[in-house]
Design a protein around this motif. Structure first.
Motif, mmCIF file in Angstrom:
data_model
loop_
_atom_site.group_PDB
_atom_site.id
_atom_site.type_symbol
_atom_site.label_atom_id
_atom_site.label_comp_id
_atom_site.label_asym_id
_atom_site.label_seq_id
_atom_site.Cartn_x
_atom_site.Cartn_y
_atom_site.Cartn_z
ATOM 1 N N LEU A 1 0.810 -1.220 0.000
ATOM 2 C CA LEU A 1 0.000 0.000 0.000
ATOM 3 C C LEU A 1 0.838 1.262 0.000
ATOM 4 O O LEU A 1 0.317 2.352 -0.272
ATOM 5 N N ASN A 2 2.128 1.122 0.287
ATOM 6 C CA ASN A 2 3.003 2.295 0.322
ATOM 7 C C ASN A 2 3.867 2.395 -0.936
ATOM 8 O O ASN A 2 4.945 2.972 -0.920
ATOM 9 N N ARG A 3 3.372 1.811 -2.017
ATOM 10 C CA ARG A 3 3.995 1.932 -3.325
ATOM 11 C C ARG A 3 2.969 2.507 -4.291
ATOM 12 O O ARG A 3 1.759 2.289 -4.122
ATOM 13 N N PRO A 4 3.399 3.231 -5.301
ATOM 14 C CA PRO A 4 2.449 3.772 -6.284
ATOM 15 C C PRO A 4 1.796 2.657 -7.083
ATOM 16 O O PRO A 4 2.414 1.617 -7.347
ATOM 17 N N ALA A 5 0.542 2.879 -7.470
ATOM 18 C CA ALA A 5 -0.219 1.840 -8.173
ATOM 19 C C ALA A 5 0.384 1.485 -9.526
ATOM 20 O O ALA A 5 0.142 0.393 -10.052
ATOM 21 N N ASP A 6 1.177 2.386 -10.090
ATOM 22 C CA ASP A 6 1.809 2.077 -11.385
ATOM 23 C C ASP A 6 3.151 1.377 -11.215
ATOM 24 O O ASP A 6 3.806 1.014 -12.195
ATOM 25 N N GLY A 7 3.581 1.191 -9.964
ATOM 26 C CA GLY A 7 4.781 0.416 -9.689
ATOM 27 C C GLY A 7 6.102 1.133 -9.886
ATOM 28 O O GLY A 7 7.161 0.503 -9.803
ATOM 29 N N HIS A 8 6.099 2.455 -10.122
ATOM 30 C CA HIS A 8 7.385 3.125 -10.353
ATOM 31 C C HIS A 8 8.202 3.184 -9.059
ATOM 32 O O HIS A 8 7.656 3.159 -7.958
ATOM 33 N N ALA A 9 9.508 3.253 -9.207
ATOM 34 C CA ALA A 9 10.429 3.178 -8.067
ATOM 35 C C ALA A 9 10.355 4.422 -7.201
ATOM 36 O O ALA A 9 10.203 5.541 -7.695
ATOM 37 N N LEU A 10 10.476 4.215 -5.882
ATOM 38 C CA LEU A 10 10.525 5.336 -4.942
ATOM 39 C C LEU A 10 11.950 5.844 -4.764
ATOM 40 O O LEU A 10 12.171 7.028 -4.532
ATOM 41 N N ARG B 1 -5.222 -7.327 -7.610
ATOM 42 C CA ARG B 1 -4.863 -7.059 -6.210
ATOM 43 C C ARG B 1 -4.917 -5.559 -5.916
ATOM 44 O O ARG B 1 -5.327 -5.144 -4.820
ATOM 45 N N VAL B 2 -4.510 -4.764 -6.869
ATOM 46 C CA VAL B 2 -4.601 -3.315 -6.688
ATOM 47 C C VAL B 2 -6.057 -2.910 -6.481
ATOM 48 O O VAL B 2 -6.385 -2.126 -5.582
ATOM 49 N N ASN B 3 -6.949 -3.449 -7.281
ATOM 50 C CA ASN B 3 -8.365 -3.107 -7.177
ATOM 51 C C ASN B 3 -8.995 -3.619 -5.885
ATOM 52 O O ASN B 3 -9.862 -2.954 -5.306
ATOM 53 N N GLN B 4 -8.566 -4.783 -5.444
ATOM 54 C CA GLN B 4 -9.184 -5.382 -4.263
ATOM 55 C C GLN B 4 -8.638 -4.845 -2.953
ATOM 56 O O GLN B 4 -9.389 -4.733 -1.967
ATOM 57 N N TYR B 5 -7.343 -4.501 -2.914
ATOM 58 C CA TYR B 5 -6.717 -4.112 -1.653
ATOM 59 C C TYR B 5 -6.191 -2.680 -1.653
ATOM 60 O O TYR B 5 -6.392 -1.937 -0.689
ATOM 61 N N TRP B 6 -5.466 -2.301 -2.708
ATOM 62 C CA TRP B 6 -4.792 -1.004 -2.733
ATOM 63 C C TRP B 6 -5.795 0.141 -2.832
ATOM 64 O O TRP B 6 -5.749 1.097 -2.040
ATOM 65 N N ARG B 7 -6.698 0.067 -3.787
ATOM 66 C CA ARG B 7 -7.622 1.182 -4.011
ATOM 67 C C ARG B 7 -8.565 1.436 -2.836
ATOM 68 O O ARG B 7 -8.781 2.599 -2.465
ATOM 69 N N PRO B 8 -9.129 0.399 -2.215
ATOM 70 C CA PRO B 8 -9.991 0.675 -1.059
ATOM 71 C C PRO B 8 -9.266 1.404 0.073
ATOM 72 O O PRO B 8 -9.826 2.310 0.694
ATOM 73 N N TYR B 9 -8.009 1.009 0.334
ATOM 74 C CA TYR B 9 -7.250 1.671 1.402
ATOM 75 C C TYR B 9 -7.018 3.135 1.056
ATOM 76 O O TYR B 9 -7.233 4.033 1.883
ATOM 77 N N HIS B 10 -6.604 3.388 -0.165
ATOM 78 C CA HIS B 10 -6.289 4.759 -0.550
ATOM 79 C C HIS B 10 -7.539 5.612 -0.716
ATOM 80 O O HIS B 10 -7.503 6.819 -0.437
ATOM 81 N N THR B 11 -8.623 5.012 -1.121
ATOM 82 C CA THR B 11 -9.886 5.749 -1.175
ATOM 83 C C THR B 11 -10.296 6.174 0.222
ATOM 84 O O THR B 11 -10.706 7.326 0.448
#
Length: 268
Positions: free
Chosen positions: A72-81, A116-126
């Motif tokens: 959840l602490n990575r961008p949804a497009d996967g680019h490097a931090l 996985r992004v749709n099921q877990y990442w987006r709900p948290y960030h929303t």
């Protein structure tokens, strides 16, 4: 299916614990190497370390699933931090010791990553964005506190032993300079734990994406060395060690609330 828990508070402080979860669905676990199945790289017990935050009036959000499911602490497009440095990705394929997470032939493809992004990442960030918006409707400015932890020694990610307390503000971009200075002063005022400001951990995606001082949202990340509150081998929580660390964390969060509340006083 519930993928996160959110407690709404009344204070101008939101505590986010995006790596606190350790749950991994069975269909994913079955494809993992045994050592990865226990999610060893979770930010173990940070919810216990910050259990006092609700008493301060803070909002608290935390996921149920492991960062191995999706980070959840990575961008949804996967680019490097941290371009040019080793780091784990949006859907990690290796553990912090460099060992593979998945068995041969069980790699996660683009379609599964998107699911996985749709099921877990987006709900948290929303939920995170909505809570920030709700709080900003009430408070002139708020502080988003990112609570993290990691083993003290992880050669793949950094050299030597990590300082005990690692404060990150995206090199001063994610919060007002006065807030960073106030927190740094508190860290310098104690001699029990080593500390650094904007060292190896400057703040992950959430700190950088949501920290917007000009819009009244001040984001700070604190990465803790786990050796100071738990057994890093067994993952067991150490109440005695944790009590000492809480004596540092409590005034830091209080300082964040005081900083945010000062804006209301100045505008009256």
């Amino acid at each position: 299916m519930e993928t996160f828990q959110l407690h709404r508070g009344t204070a101008p402080l939101l505590v986010s614990l995006p790596h606190n979860g350790s749950f991994i669905p069975v269909d994913i676990t079955e494809r993992m190497h045994p050592l990865a199945q226990v999610s060893p790289d979770s930010d173990w017990h940070v919810d216990l370390l910050y259990d006092f935050a609700i008493g301060l009036g803070a909002s608290v959000i935390k996921p149920l699933a492991s960062r191995y499911v999706v980070d959840l602490n990575r961008p949804a497009d996967g680019h490097a931090l941290y371009p040019g440095r080793t780091e784990t990705g949006l859907v990690p394929t290796m553990m912090f010791d460099g060992a593979p997470i998945y068995r041969d032939g069980e790699a996660v493809g683009p379609d599964e990553t998107a699911a996985r992004v749709n099921q877990y990442w987006r709900p948290y960030h929303t939920a995170l964005a909505s809570e920030i918006a709700r709080m900003r409707d009430v408070h002139e400015r708020i502080v988003l506190w990112e609570g993290h932890s990691i083993r003290a020694v992880v050669p793949m990610l950094f050299e030597g032993r990590l300082p005990d307390l690692n404060l990150g503000t995206a090199d001063g971009v994610s919060c007002d300079p006065s807030l960073q200075a106030s927190l740094a002063t508190q860290l310098e005022g104690q001699d029990r734990y080593t500390h650094v400001v904007n060292g190896r951990f400057k703040g992950g995606y959430i700190t950088r994406a949501y920290g917007n001082p000009g819009q009244g949202v001040h984001a700070v990340q604190l990465e803790l060395a786990q050796v100071n509150y738990m057994d890093e081998k067994t993952f067991a929580y150490d109440e005695i060690k944790a009590a000492g660390l809480k004596k540092i964390l409590h005034p830091l969060l209080q300082a964040c609330i005081g900083f945010a509340q000062a804006a209301a006083g100045a505008s009256q």
